[in-house]
Design an enzyme around this catalytic site. Structure first.
Site, PDB file in Angstrom:
ATOM      1  N   HIS A   1       0.817  -1.218   0.000  1.00  0.00           N
ATOM      2  CA  HIS A   1       0.000   0.000   0.000  1.00  0.00           C
ATOM      3  C   HIS A   1       0.849   1.265   0.000  1.00  0.00           C
ATOM      4  O   HIS A   1       0.319   2.350  -0.244  1.00  0.00           O
ATOM      5  CB  HIS A   1      -0.965   0.002   1.192  1.00  0.00           C
ATOM      6  CG  HIS A   1      -0.309   0.200   2.526  1.00  0.00           C
ATOM      7  ND1 HIS A   1      -0.006  -0.833   3.372  1.00  0.00           N
ATOM      8  CD2 HIS A   1       0.073   1.324   3.177  1.00  0.00           C
ATOM      9  CE1 HIS A   1       0.540  -0.363   4.481  1.00  0.00           C
ATOM     10  NE2 HIS A   1       0.600   0.950   4.389  1.00  0.00           N
TER      11      HIS A   1
ATOM     12  N   ASP B   1       0.330  -7.668   1.211  1.00  0.00           N
ATOM     13  CA  ASP B   1       0.663  -6.265   1.469  1.00  0.00           C
ATOM     14  C   ASP B   1       2.178  -6.074   1.523  1.00  0.00           C
ATOM     15  O   ASP B   1       2.707  -5.389   2.398  1.00  0.00           O
ATOM     16  CB  ASP B   1       0.023  -5.765   2.764  1.00  0.00           C
ATOM     17  CG  ASP B   1       0.057  -4.243   2.885  1.00  0.00           C
ATOM     18  OD1 ASP B   1       0.361  -3.579   1.881  1.00  0.00           O
ATOM     19  OD2 ASP B   1      -0.195  -3.731   3.996  1.00  0.00           O
TER      20      ASP B   1
ATOM     21  N   SER C   1       4.756   2.497   7.845  1.00  0.00           N
ATOM     22  CA  SER C   1       4.444   1.340   7.005  1.00  0.00           C
ATOM     23  C   SER C   1       5.642   0.952   6.142  1.00  0.00           C
ATOM     24  O   SER C   1       6.224   1.788   5.455  1.00  0.00           O
ATOM     25  CB  SER C   1       3.247   1.648   6.106  1.00  0.00           C
ATOM     26  OG  SER C   1       2.101   1.882   6.885  1.00  0.00           O
TER      27      SER C   1
END
Length: 350
Positions: free
Chosen positions: A109, A140, A231
């Protein structure tokens, strides 16, 4: 001492000199051999000096963590011939080595819908272009490549752990979260190991009821702070090995962050090395229904105390097509008993 007119004692000049000398000796006492031995002995009884020095001396691989700058325009699913407004965002990543090839591992993402991707390293403002090599939306995860040889030489790769971390073990998350521009390190413990549908996979249309659903995947919950921008950063154990990739946090709660475990990272690495791409997480090709109903278990003539799930669909080309059929009751997987709710016990040392 002499008596003053106010009735208070005061020191004569020689006494003042002697007092200053005693004060100086008292301050210098820790440097004397005898006093030093006494002080060290007391400190050793109160604090484990050796363990403190070892933990403080361990260098975290912050130089292996990079900041990813992305500019893109997500598509409009209502008007497919248009794109939405251009946006910019940042994330984190870290260097890995696959069969001698230097790459950057991050979240899917972070680079999804990115038209222009650039990376910077710690204490450097120069942005270096990079490109996506492979992306796994169901995990992911994504791998990036950088052509700049100087940049690759300045960012050393880190080691990936081969086993899941123990419960309550310490982890440290490195990344570039919001609130600053320099690298940030947060510390916490492994709170739980669970199985869930990943948020990014759900946003890409992989739903629990769809046939393209790989099922709930392993995920590790930690109480280390994971904020926007973290992230893709590494989560390290006390030996400096990567046990997971920072992925998401529960916004409505406190101290609940999630990392993608190293076992799924190694799964991606293995298939990428063999095929150069990613075809999806392996699936057994089975669908089942739970057996929580006592009447249903009795109808299936299951003995008292026996647990399992009943298969409702078997993929004709799946890995289990020649071993099971619809209606069978699955009792265990890899020697682990299956509960009536469809769960298995994951053994982790505490």
């Amino acid at each position: 001492r002499t008596r003053s007119g106010l009735g208070r004692s005061r020191l004569s000049q020689p006494a003042v000199t002697r007092a200053r000398l005693l004060a100086t000796l008292a301050l210098a006492a820790p440097t004397l051999r005898r006093s030093t031995r006494v002080r060290v002995a007391r400190s050793a009884q109160l604090l484990p000096v050796t363990e403190l020095e070892e933990s403080e001396a361990r260098n975290l691989p912050t130089s292996s963590c990079v900041k990813i700058h992305a500019v893109g325009a997500p598509p409009s699913y209502l008007l497919p011939w248009q794109v939405t407004e251009q946006q910019s965002w940042t994330g984190s990543g870290f260097a890995v080595e696959l069969n001698g090839r230097w790459l950057i591992l991050t979240n899917a993402h972070v680079v999804d819908h990115g038209l222009v991707l650039r990376v910077t390293r710690q204490s450097q403002s120069r942005k270096v272009p990079c490109k996506v090599v492979v992306i796994a939306h169901d995990l992911d995860l994504a791998l990036l490549d950088v052509e700049d040889e100087e940049f690759r030489a300045s960012v050393p790769p880190v080691a990936i752990a081969e086993k899941l971390p123990k419960l309550f073990s310490e982890v440290e998350v490195i990344g570039y979260p919001q609130g600053g521009t320099s690298v940030c390190v947060t510390k916490g413990v492994v709170s739980r190991v669970d199985a869930q549908m990943y948020a990014h996979a759900s946003s890409k249309g992989i739903k629990s009821w769809s046939y393209n659903n790989p099922g709930r995947l392993l995920i590790i919950q930690v109480d280390a702070a994971i904020n926007s921008g973290n992230s893709g950063g590494p989560a390290l154990d006390k030996l400096g090995r990567v046990v997971g990739v920072a992925s998401s946090a529960m916004g409505a709660s406190q101290n609940i962050g999630y990392i993608i475990p190293c076992s799924l990272v190694l799964n991606l690495f293995e298939e990428f090395v063999k095929t150069g791409t990613w075809c999806g997480i392996p699936e057994p090709g089975l669908k089942f229904r739970t057996l929580e109903s006592c009447a249903l278990r009795s109808y299936l003539k299951m003995p008292d105390g026996q647990t399992g799930v009943q298969l409702t669909t078997v993929a004709p080309k799946g890995a289990m097509a020649t071993s099971v059929k619809e209606g069978d009751v699955l009792l265990s997987i890899d020697g682990q008993s299956i509960s009536n709710e469809g769960t298995v016990v994951l053994s982790l040392a505490c």
